[in-house]
Every structure is written in structure tokens, then in C-alpha cells.
Scaffold this motif. Sequence first.
Motif, PDB file in Angstrom:
ATOM      1  N   GLU A  44     -14.274   3.050   1.512  1.00 32.58           N
ATOM      2  CA  GLU A  44     -13.560   4.153   0.882  1.00 32.58           C
ATOM      3  C   GLU A  44     -12.858   3.722  -0.387  1.00 32.58           C
ATOM      4  N   TYR A  45     -12.318   2.501  -0.402  1.00 32.06           N
ATOM      5  CA  TYR A  45     -11.581   1.997  -1.554  1.00 32.06           C
ATOM      6  C   TYR A  45     -12.287   0.759  -2.109  1.00 32.06           C
ATOM      7  N   LYS A  46     -12.301   0.680  -3.429  1.00 29.09           N
ATOM      8  CA  LYS A  46     -12.975  -0.429  -4.104  1.00 29.09           C
ATOM      9  C   LYS A  46     -12.030  -1.622  -4.212  1.00 29.09           C
ATOM     10  N   TRP A  79       0.857  -1.184   0.000  1.00 32.43           N
ATOM     11  CA  TRP A  79       0.000   0.000   0.000  1.00 32.43           C
ATOM     12  C   TRP A  79       0.894   1.235   0.000  1.00 32.43           C
ATOM     13  N   TYR A 122      -9.228  -5.997   1.328  1.00 29.77           N
ATOM     14  CA  TYR A 122      -7.938  -5.887   2.012  1.00 29.77           C
ATOM     15  C   TYR A 122      -7.616  -7.163   2.784  1.00 29.77           C
ATOM     16  N   THR A 162     -10.292   2.470 -11.422  1.00 29.11           N
ATOM     17  CA  THR A 162     -11.665   2.916 -11.138  1.00 29.11           C
ATOM     18  C   THR A 162     -12.196   3.831 -12.229  1.00 29.11           C
ATOM     19  N   TYR A 180     -13.028  -0.338   3.861  1.00 30.80           N
ATOM     20  CA  TYR A 180     -13.480  -1.090   2.690  1.00 30.80           C
ATOM     21  C   TYR A 180     -14.515  -0.307   1.891  1.00 30.80           C
ATOM     22  N   LEU A 192      -5.089   2.317  -8.427  1.00 32.71           N
ATOM     23  CA  LEU A 192      -6.491   2.076  -8.098  1.00 32.71           C
ATOM     24  C   LEU A 192      -7.386   3.155  -8.706  1.00 32.71           C
ATOM     25  N   ASN A 193      -6.930   4.401  -8.639  1.00 28.94           N
ATOM     26  CA  ASN A 193      -7.721   5.490  -9.217  1.00 28.94           C
ATOM     27  C   ASN A 193      -7.863   5.316 -10.731  1.00 28.94           C
ATOM     28  N   LYS A 225      -2.197   3.591  -4.854  1.00 33.13           N
ATOM     29  CA  LYS A 225      -3.375   4.463  -4.844  1.00 33.13           C
ATOM     30  C   LYS A 225      -3.659   5.022  -6.228  1.00 33.13           C
TER      31      LYS A 225
END
Length: 336
Positions: A158-160, A124, A163, A136, A156, A132-133, A129
Amino acid sequence: MKVHLHQAIQWYFRTPVFLRLFLTVAFFMIFFGAVIHWVEPDAFPTIFDGIWWAVITGSTVGYGDYVPLSTFGRVIGIFLIIAGGGLVTFYMATVSASTVKYERNLSEGKVDYRGSNHIIIVGWNERTKQLLNMITDYIDEENIVLIDKSLDQLGYQEYKLHYVNGDASEDKTLKKARISDARCMIITSDPSKEEHQADQISILTTVAARGMNPDLFIITEILLKNQVTNARRAGADTVIRSNDFMSTLFFHELYREAHIKPFDTLVAQLSSQQYKQITVPDEMVGETFKYCALSFLEQEELLLGMEQNGELYINPPSQSILKKEDHLIVLSNLSE
């Protein structure tokens, strides 16, 4: 008979708590419903009417559409309220507590992933990040599992992603991420470690992942040039040398005043493009690199190079013949 009863009791106590409570509540409702139907058949014409009354009374809702009229029936109602009402309340409290605990475990990375055909990302950090953006923004549906051992929790909602907390080089962690059914794995370098140590961890993770899923496509980030070969030996399909890439960007940004106009906008242009690595299309197998490059140009895409026999070639000779097992590096607009 005793054997079957003993097995039934064992099965009952091995089931989850909320399921045992549900079965107990259901048994009490059916039992009291049958008894009240037997005691007052006129007030409760069917067993279902009795069960309905038991559920409404035991849950303390009390519609009043069915009520016992005899003294014995009312005594049964008192026992139902005392026994059944407490059980229903306890069941609801248990379900609520289990839901809260599950959500907490999900945020803390303690829940095993149950899906398939997903992407596993190790580490992470800011690169993760940003990745991931991008996923998405440009990919409609993608299942992502994050493995990291430094986070205490990750929202969980906040982020798709799903974890998983743990060391990605350990089998138990990879099993929690369901690596056997994963499609791809991206291993990012740990920014908190020294470069040599970070590469060793990435290589060890690559070995563990390859051992648990021989068909998994693995992308490994390596910092030191002399560790690239070891990463490929460990089983990485693609090795990303992030230090080299960033150094090139720094160089062009530092000396862009000394370059002609096209080089001045290199960084800006890269931000609006995306690199794709694809297998050679069937219709291009056996064709030359030049022929394929022209074909991609017709689709407004730029063929930069290819990966052949484990080696990456940028702008290879135009007459190079493409093989079925090769991979192509293509540059296209993010908007496409």
C-alpha cells in the motif's frame, strides 16, 4: 578426510532449510538419474536423460518420453516416486511457507533494510503520510524507510516504503534501518506524548542517529521553543518548530478579513508552493544575498533566507556574503 566430511556436514546443517531441501532434492535426482542410466543404458542413453526422467517422475509430472523397461528399472522408479516425490512436494511447501512468512515479517517491520542512500522517517502520523504522498507525486525514485514502534503492521504494497518496527533511539533499530548508509533522516514529533516528553524523545533519537552516522543530514521536529537549542546540540542539522508554523497559519486564517487582499490567499498560496533547502552553488559563494536573490528570480524561484553558522535568517541584509557551508531557503512552484 574425516575432517573435511565433518566440515561439510556442519556447513550443510547451517544453511537455510529451503537451501538444504533443494540440495537434497538435487542429490536424489542426480543419483537416481545416474543409476537408471547405468541399469538401462539403451532406454536412457546419457546421464542427463536419466536426470531428466528422475526430475519429471519425482515431480509427478510424468511426460512419458523416457520410461524404464526392465523390472529392476521399474523398482528404481517406485523408490524414486516414494522418496523423491515426497521431497519435491515438501520442498515446494517449504518455499511457499517461507514466502508467506517473509511477507508477514515485512508487513510487521521485522525485516532488515538492505539498500543505501535512502531517507529514514521516524514516526507514523498524518504529517508522514502527507510527506510520502508529496514524495510519490513529485520525486520519481526515492527509497524511504519508516521507523515506528506503535504499528502492529503496515502494508508494504500500500505504501512505497520499507517499514522497521522498533524504537528509533535504540541502536538495534537504527541498524535494521541501515542508518550507516542513509542519506537523510527526518524525526517527527510523537503526537501521542506531551510536548516536553515528545521533544525529549526526538532529541534522544537525534543523539543516537548522529552517533551512528556522523555524516547523516538530520531534520528534527521540535514543539517547544526552549528545546530548539538542545536539538541542535544533539546534532540536528535543521530544526522544524511546527507549533510556530501552525500558529502563524491559524492567525492569518482567523484574521484574514482584516488584512489586505494579498494576505487573504496566504494559505492557498502555500499549498501550491514547496520549500527547498539547498547548499550554496559554487558560483554564488562569496556573492551577496541580493545578487543570489536576483539569480533565483531569473529561474522563477524566490530566495527567502539562509542558514548561516547554525542560525536561520529570513530576508537577511541584502549585502550579506554567502559562504560555502551556508544553506539557502528557496520557494518554488510544486509543478516545476
